[in-house]
Design a protein around this motif. Sequence first.
Motif, short mmCIF file in Angstrom:
data_model
loop_
_atom_site.label_atom_id
_atom_site.label_comp_id
_atom_site.label_asym_id
_atom_site.label_seq_id
_atom_site.Cartn_x
_atom_site.Cartn_y
_atom_site.Cartn_z
N TYR A 104 -8.24 3.36 -1.33
CA TYR A 104 -7.56 3.80 -0.10
C TYR A 104 -6.09 3.40 -0.10
O TYR A 104 -5.20 4.24 0.10
N TYR A 105 -5.82 2.11 -0.32
CA TYR A 105 -4.43 1.64 -0.27
C TYR A 105 -3.60 2.27 -1.39
O TYR A 105 -2.45 2.67 -1.17
N ILE B 43 0.87 8.43 -1.85
CA ILE B 43 1.14 9.69 -1.15
C ILE B 43 2.30 9.54 -0.17
O ILE B 43 3.09 10.47 0.03
N SER B 44 2.43 8.36 0.45
CA SER B 44 3.52 8.14 1.40
C SER B 44 4.88 8.12 0.72
O SER B 44 5.91 8.18 1.40
N GLY C 297 -6.24 0.44 7.51
CA GLY C 297 -7.06 -0.23 6.50
C GLY C 297 -7.81 -1.41 7.06
O GLY C 297 -8.99 -1.62 6.74
N ILE D 272 -0.57 2.33 7.60
CA ILE D 272 -1.61 2.41 6.57
C ILE D 272 -2.42 1.12 6.54
O ILE D 272 -3.65 1.14 6.41
N GLY E 18 -1.15 -1.13 -3.82
CA GLY E 18 -2.41 -0.79 -3.17
C GLY E 18 -3.63 -1.29 -3.94
O GLY E 18 -4.56 -1.84 -3.34
N LEU F 259 -3.99 5.17 -3.04
CA LEU F 259 -3.71 6.60 -2.83
C LEU F 259 -2.78 6.83 -1.64
O LEU F 259 -1.83 7.60 -1.73
N THR F 260 -3.05 6.17 -0.53
CA THR F 260 -2.24 6.41 0.67
C THR F 260 -0.80 5.92 0.49
O THR F 260 0.14 6.60 0.92
N LEU F 261 -0.63 4.77 -0.13
CA LEU F 261 0.73 4.28 -0.35
C LEU F 261 1.48 5.15 -1.35
O LEU F 261 2.69 5.37 -1.22
#
Length: 365
Positions: free
Chosen positions: A219-220, A226-227, A282, A278, A236, A222-224
């Motif tokens: 999660y961390y 993508i940001s 989380g 994020i 992440g 991918l989201t970081l």
Amino acid sequence: MTLKQHMKFWTWVLVIFVIGLLLLSNILLPFVLGMGVAYFLDPVADRLEEAGLNRTAATSLIIGLFLLISIIGLIVLVPIIIEQTMNLLNGLPDYLSNLHDLFMPFIDRFIDVPALQDSEEFKKTVGDFATKAMTNLGTVSGNIIGGGLAVVNMVTLLVITPIVAFYLLRDWDDMVEKIDAWLPRKNAHRIRHIAREIDEVLAGFVRGQATVCLILATYYGLTLMISGLEFGLVIGIVTGLISFIPFVGAIIGFIASVGVALLQFWPDFPMIGVVAGIFVVGQILEGYVLVPNLVGERVGLHPVWVMFGLLAGGSLFGFLGVLLAVPLAAVVGVLSRFAIMQYLQSPLYDSNVETEEEVPGEGEI
């Protein structure tokens, strides 16, 4: 055997166990990892057996898939992680310089620090420090890669661990049955109860928390990424993996991510807020969804006890100690609760007590 003889026997067992760890710590790592993999995957093998596969076929399928996923993950992630890590190290002087320029006006309002006011001198000092750090890192990396013993140890780890995991997973139920047959008949029921409670704690914490860490790392990361946060994938993944230590992973990840976001996006406050958000999401995901469903509330391992165990294990036995810390903490916790319950039900605590319960109570340590 009398109580004194029992205590003497188990004291000697504990002493021999600790001495064995100290003497063999250099070669035990692949065996401990293999045992951990086997323990982690045993429920999957049991499910496949129930579906009709024999134990050997189920074990071969599980270990094969486990190795395939691990190899694919390494091939995909390792080059990206190495690249982002090297970029982070190369850009460290500029980041620290930007950090200096960002916070110096606020510092000047309260403190007069002439040494920090000279931006060029600060940049030169940081640059010299980063150059020396990179040189030392290169030397250490060269020694690690070039050291024959290190190469042998790495090959041994990669080859022996899957073999150990395969045989232990295949023979897991037989080994449990054999050990059960060795239990002293008089106390077998009590030992089985303690063993079941230890297994419940380990299954609830180790399997559950490991799954939580993998989900959070995904999660961390991918989201970081993508940001658009620089080095977001590395930050992440590291954040997720060290979430095994309660609170530490989230705190370190938040500080690192928001710190990089401040340097990269300033003064774009919405993007900085996205990065901070994020981690808020989380923590909500971890605290209200993942931990209650995957770890549970009855594992009996207090976060402070886990942190102490990890630090103590790492201090005494290095990385091997870190791997063994939580299982040993679980064992000590269960045995301590059992001992306390026996004391509370004995004449030592209350002279009116004549009988003792055989089922230890619940609680946390």
